[in-house]
Design an enzyme around this catalytic site. Structure first.
Site, mmCIF file in Angstrom:
data_model
loop_
_atom_site.group_PDB
_atom_site.id
_atom_site.type_symbol
_atom_site.label_atom_id
_atom_site.label_comp_id
_atom_site.label_asym_id
_atom_site.label_seq_id
_atom_site.Cartn_x
_atom_site.Cartn_y
_atom_site.Cartn_z
ATOM 1 N N TYR A 35 31.840 -10.290 18.825
ATOM 2 C CA TYR A 35 30.713 -9.713 19.555
ATOM 3 C C TYR A 35 31.130 -8.466 20.308
ATOM 4 C CZ TYR A 35 32.495 -11.362 24.048
ATOM 5 O OH TYR A 35 33.262 -11.539 25.161
ATOM 6 N N ARG A 103 28.888 -27.281 7.067
ATOM 7 C CA ARG A 103 30.080 -27.193 7.908
ATOM 8 C C ARG A 103 31.356 -27.581 7.153
ATOM 9 N NH1 ARG A 103 33.498 -29.847 11.027
ATOM 10 N NH2 ARG A 103 34.160 -28.876 12.983
ATOM 11 N N LYS A 148 37.742 -9.588 19.930
ATOM 12 C CA LYS A 148 36.636 -10.002 20.809
ATOM 13 C C LYS A 148 35.866 -11.109 20.097
ATOM 14 C CE LYS A 148 33.482 -7.791 24.115
ATOM 15 N NZ LYS A 148 33.952 -8.442 25.330
ATOM 16 N N GLU A 180 44.969 -10.032 32.236
ATOM 17 C CA GLU A 180 43.690 -9.355 32.474
ATOM 18 C C GLU A 180 42.775 -10.314 33.221
ATOM 19 O OE1 GLU A 180 41.479 -8.581 28.843
ATOM 20 O OE2 GLU A 180 42.333 -10.336 27.870
ATOM 21 N N LEU A 204 42.337 -7.914 25.808
ATOM 22 C CA LEU A 204 41.298 -7.109 25.173
ATOM 23 C C LEU A 204 41.504 -5.642 25.554
ATOM 24 C CD1 LEU A 204 38.660 -7.466 23.455
ATOM 25 C CD2 LEU A 204 37.465 -6.984 25.583
HETATM 26 C C1 LIG Z 1 38.593 -10.693 28.414
HETATM 27 C C2 LIG Z 1 38.024 -9.338 28.661
HETATM 28 N N1 LIG Z 1 38.849 -8.352 29.013
HETATM 29 C C3 LIG Z 1 38.389 -7.099 29.260
HETATM 30 C C4 LIG Z 1 37.041 -6.811 29.168
HETATM 31 C C5 LIG Z 1 36.544 -5.412 29.434
HETATM 32 O O1 LIG Z 1 36.208 -4.777 28.231
HETATM 33 P P1 LIG Z 1 35.179 -3.568 28.212
HETATM 34 O O2 LIG Z 1 35.723 -2.541 29.161
HETATM 35 O O3 LIG Z 1 35.211 -3.092 26.812
HETATM 36 O O4 LIG Z 1 33.874 -4.113 28.640
HETATM 37 C C6 LIG Z 1 36.137 -7.809 28.786
HETATM 38 C C7 LIG Z 1 34.717 -7.505 28.655
HETATM 39 O O5 LIG Z 1 33.893 -8.337 28.461
HETATM 40 C C8 LIG Z 1 36.644 -9.101 28.511
HETATM 41 O O6 LIG Z 1 35.832 -10.093 28.135
#
Ligand SMILES: Cc1ncc(COP(=O)(O)O)c(C=O)c1O
Length: 288
Positions: A35, A103, A148, A180, A204
């Protein structure tokens, strides 16, 4: 927050109430999908291409077929915003799953499912001004957090714990090394140097993170993409988190310890303003 009426699926734009997916859906049963959440300011997408590029990277990593090329995705999202006559601050949620099939763990030979919908999303103006509290939580996720994916259970649990403790975000760490946030990237400032975790596979690669790094470089701020500890976080001069919906969000407390005397820091403020400028935010337009 209210959803706009029209949604986009692999079959075109349709009214949301007419949309039905079978319960044998890979996203529902396995979290087998990816997503993006993309910002809309006053009807205009922000960082759209960066998000779509990341969508493709996520898809490739899990061998998922994206049903359209990049240009079509971008054009369709534009069309969706136009069809909904979006003029407010909002966000689009775009999800692609490995389709609908009986499934079974192995990949089915069916087309991917896609849907995108737009939701009103005012900027968190008060929090951006005052800063937010955070807690520390262990990072119990898998190794490939640069994807993601829909599998957000550890993120959800961490965020819920934060909420229950009156905090805005959970800052995650593995063996006392900060990775993070549960839905954000984390930055610290120490002695006028900006630090954030490297864009490795276990975080991410946030679109806002990337923009902030560019803004920092443009303002001649020294940046180090390097791993830092929870102690360094607690000892930082300034802390902030970044995400599509939180922008550059000052952190004024970690686990009950005040950061920067409980005030947003000067460098944080500077980056926040630079961010607002570059994303052409019409600040008067929304409140929270
Ligand atoms: C785990 C995680 N890290 C970092 C981010 C920040 O990403 P972005 O700056 O692309 O929104 C998100 C955003 O939803 C996230 O879910």
């Amino acid at each position: 927050m209210s959803l706009y009426n029209y949604v986009w699926t692999q079959n075109g734009i349709t009214a949301k109430d007419s949309l039905v997916y079978p319960f044998e859906e890979r996203g529902l049963q396995f979290g087998d999908g990816i997503y993006e959440v993309i910002r809309i300011y006053q009807g205009n997408y922000d960082l759209l291409e960066a998000h779509i590029d990341r969508l493709y990277r996520s898809a490739e990593a899990i061998r998922l077929k994206v049903p359209f090329n990049k240009e079509t995705i971008i054009a369709s999202l534009q069309e969706l915003a136009e069809k909904n006559a979006v003029q407010t601050d909002a966000k689009v949620y775009l999800q692609i799953t490995r389709g609908s099939a009986p499934r079974e763990h192995t990949f089915p030979d069916v087309p991917s499912n896609l849907y995108a919908y737009i939701e009103e999303s005012p900027r968190p103006v008060a929090q951006l001004k005052q800063g937010v509290r955070t807690i520390l939580a262990e990072d119990i996720r898998w190794d490939l957090c640069y994807i993601k994916s829909l599998n957000l259970l550890p993120n959800i649990l961490a965020k819920q714990t934060a909420k229950e403790k009156g905090a805005f975000e959970a800052i995650l760490h593995r063996n006392d090394k900060v990775t993070e946030g549960s839905s954000s990237n984390v930055f610290i400032v120490k002695d006028n140097v900006l630090y954030t975790h490297p864009a490795a596979k276990n975080i991410l690669h946030g679109c806002v993170r990337n923009r902030v790094l560019t803004l920092a470089a443009e303002s001649a701020l020294e940046v180090q993409e390097t791993i830092f500890s929870t102690q360094q976080l607690l000892d930082a001069d300034e802390v902030f988190i970044t995400s599509t919906t939180s922008e550059v969000m000052p952190v004024i407390e970690v686990n009950g310890n005040r950061i920067c005397n409980g005030e947003p820091g000067v460098i944080t403020r500077r980056l926040q303003l630079a961010y607002e400028k570059v994303s052409e935010i019409q600040r008067t337009a929304s409140t929270s």
